[in-house]
Design an enzyme around this catalytic site. Sequence first.
Site, PDB file in Angstrom:
ATOM      1  N   ALA A  98      17.485 -42.898  -6.537  1.00 17.70           N
ATOM      2  CA  ALA A  98      18.912 -43.194  -6.700  1.00 17.70           C
ATOM      3  C   ALA A  98      19.059 -44.668  -7.024  1.00 17.70           C
ATOM      4  O   ALA A  98      18.146 -45.480  -6.780  1.00 17.70           O
ATOM      5  CB  ALA A  98      19.694 -42.851  -5.432  1.00 17.70           C
ATOM      6  N   THR A 146      21.723 -36.980   4.440  1.00 17.80           N
ATOM      7  CA  THR A 146      22.009 -36.314   3.166  1.00 17.80           C
ATOM      8  C   THR A 146      23.303 -35.517   3.253  1.00 17.80           C
ATOM      9  O   THR A 146      24.110 -35.496   2.314  1.00 17.80           O
ATOM     10  CB  THR A 146      20.836 -35.401   2.778  1.00 17.80           C
ATOM     11  OG1 THR A 146      19.664 -36.201   2.598  1.00 17.80           O
ATOM     12  CG2 THR A 146      21.130 -34.638   1.495  1.00 17.80           C
ATOM     13  N   GLY A 170      16.521 -37.513   2.462  1.00 23.71           N
ATOM     14  CA  GLY A 170      16.581 -38.882   1.988  1.00 23.71           C
ATOM     15  C   GLY A 170      15.307 -39.643   2.303  1.00 23.71           C
ATOM     16  O   GLY A 170      14.399 -39.139   2.974  1.00 23.71           O
ATOM     17  N   TRP A 177      22.580 -37.282 -12.667  1.00 23.34           N
ATOM     18  CA  TRP A 177      21.319 -36.612 -12.367  1.00 23.34           C
ATOM     19  C   TRP A 177      20.204 -37.441 -12.985  1.00 23.34           C
ATOM     20  O   TRP A 177      20.300 -37.851 -14.155  1.00 23.34           O
ATOM     21  CB  TRP A 177      21.286 -35.179 -12.912  1.00 23.34           C
ATOM     22  CG  TRP A 177      22.294 -34.279 -12.300  1.00 23.34           C
ATOM     23  CD1 TRP A 177      23.458 -33.856 -12.852  1.00 23.34           C
ATOM     24  CD2 TRP A 177      22.210 -33.682 -11.001  1.00 23.34           C
ATOM     25  NE1 TRP A 177      24.105 -33.021 -11.994  1.00 23.34           N
ATOM     26  CE2 TRP A 177      23.360 -32.897 -10.840  1.00 23.34           C
ATOM     27  CE3 TRP A 177      21.283 -33.729  -9.952  1.00 23.34           C
ATOM     28  CZ2 TRP A 177      23.600 -32.168  -9.677  1.00 23.34           C
ATOM     29  CZ3 TRP A 177      21.519 -33.010  -8.809  1.00 23.34           C
ATOM     30  CH2 TRP A 177      22.666 -32.241  -8.679  1.00 23.34           C
ATOM     31  N   GLU A 222       0.826  -1.208   0.000  1.00 24.73           N
ATOM     32  CA  GLU A 222       0.000   0.000   0.000  1.00 24.73           C
ATOM     33  C   GLU A 222       0.865   1.265   0.000  1.00 24.73           C
ATOM     34  O   GLU A 222       0.560   2.243  -0.696  1.00 24.73           O
ATOM     35  CB  GLU A 222      -0.926   0.003   1.223  1.00 24.73           C
ATOM     36  CG  GLU A 222      -1.890  -1.181   1.268  1.00 24.73           C
ATOM     37  CD  GLU A 222      -1.343  -2.386   2.024  1.00 24.73           C
ATOM     38  OE1 GLU A 222      -2.162  -3.120   2.615  1.00 24.73           O
ATOM     39  OE2 GLU A 222      -0.105  -2.586   2.024  1.00 24.73           O
TER      40      GLU A 222
END
Length: 367
Positions: free
Chosen positions: A164, A198, A302, A172, A47
């Site tokens: 994985a 991880t 994970g 990837w 505003e």
Amino acid sequence: MQRALDLAHQALWLTSPNPRVGCVITAADGTVLGEGRTQRAGGPHAEIMALRDAAARGHSVQGATAWVTLEPCAHQGRTGPCCDALAAAGLGRVVSAMTDPNPKVAGQGMARLGAAGVHTETLAPTSDEAMQARELNIGFFSRMERGLPWVRMKMAASLDGQTALQNGQSQWITSAPARTDGHAWRARACAILTGIGTVLEDDPLLNVRGVDAPRQPHLVVVDSRLDMPLNAQLLDTQGTGDQARQIWIYTATTEHLDKRAALTARGVTVIDCPGPSGKVDLGAMLRDLARREINELHVEAGHKLNGSFIREGLVDEFLVYLAPQLLGPGQGLANLPVLTALSDSVKLAFHAVDRIGPDLRLLLRRA
């Protein structure tokens, strides 16, 4: 109002922990006099930016209408009350897409405008514009209404659900466009969460890269035994200044005092949050993160920690990228218990399905 929503969307990566808000001020004939969006925390709200824009254009806003995507605030926080600023500027009408869920506002902004002689309107909660406004601020509404952040779990997998190979290789599975898109989702979150598994396996940075983000989300690590290596890369991602990244490690152990002291010396906050079986109490952790003004929590962990979040019913939304390939036996999306009846499955509903490069992006919520 749609233009105001577009402006609010432009603030998607900017305003945390404040809501993303847009404002458009129009004359009686619909001419736009000024517009703006909320700036980063501590800066002007939408505003105020719209009022400044109108002044810079040389327009008077006497009797004008302000279209704002969330009720103007009515309390003194990092900035002053926007409802008072609109009334003082002589606005004749304020239309809000939604009532602010913050108990410090919750209708008081519109009430104060009405008391000042300004005509006020709030759209129906089921209107398209109101639904868009809520989606833009789904984490803010979650924190204000439930005392919990909105938990979004991101996963990338093959078409047969593997994140994985059995040997742990995962880089990837999905394409570069999907990975960039994932960083954009990181950028909108208040914090990114992962588990110590991880960290130990991948030594990730867990920051935003590849997109022009004005701030880095804070970082949360679930580390029950305080196994965090002092040379982990993510400990070097804090940055400096008023937008510095906080790193919070939640643990269930009172041991390793030397490591705790070393982490504290590095600017890391170690938080005791013990739960059953020597694990971190995930529910208590989420409540604590809400107290730390975390609206949206982006989980990248994970399959074990993913499974714990899902089993405890703590995930609000799943962000899943599926690559068009089959990997065979590997590591799944989440470590879930064996079911004996289909009726015991976790029921989800597709919220959105999009193509990102060669991959699919699925957004799912509990049915």
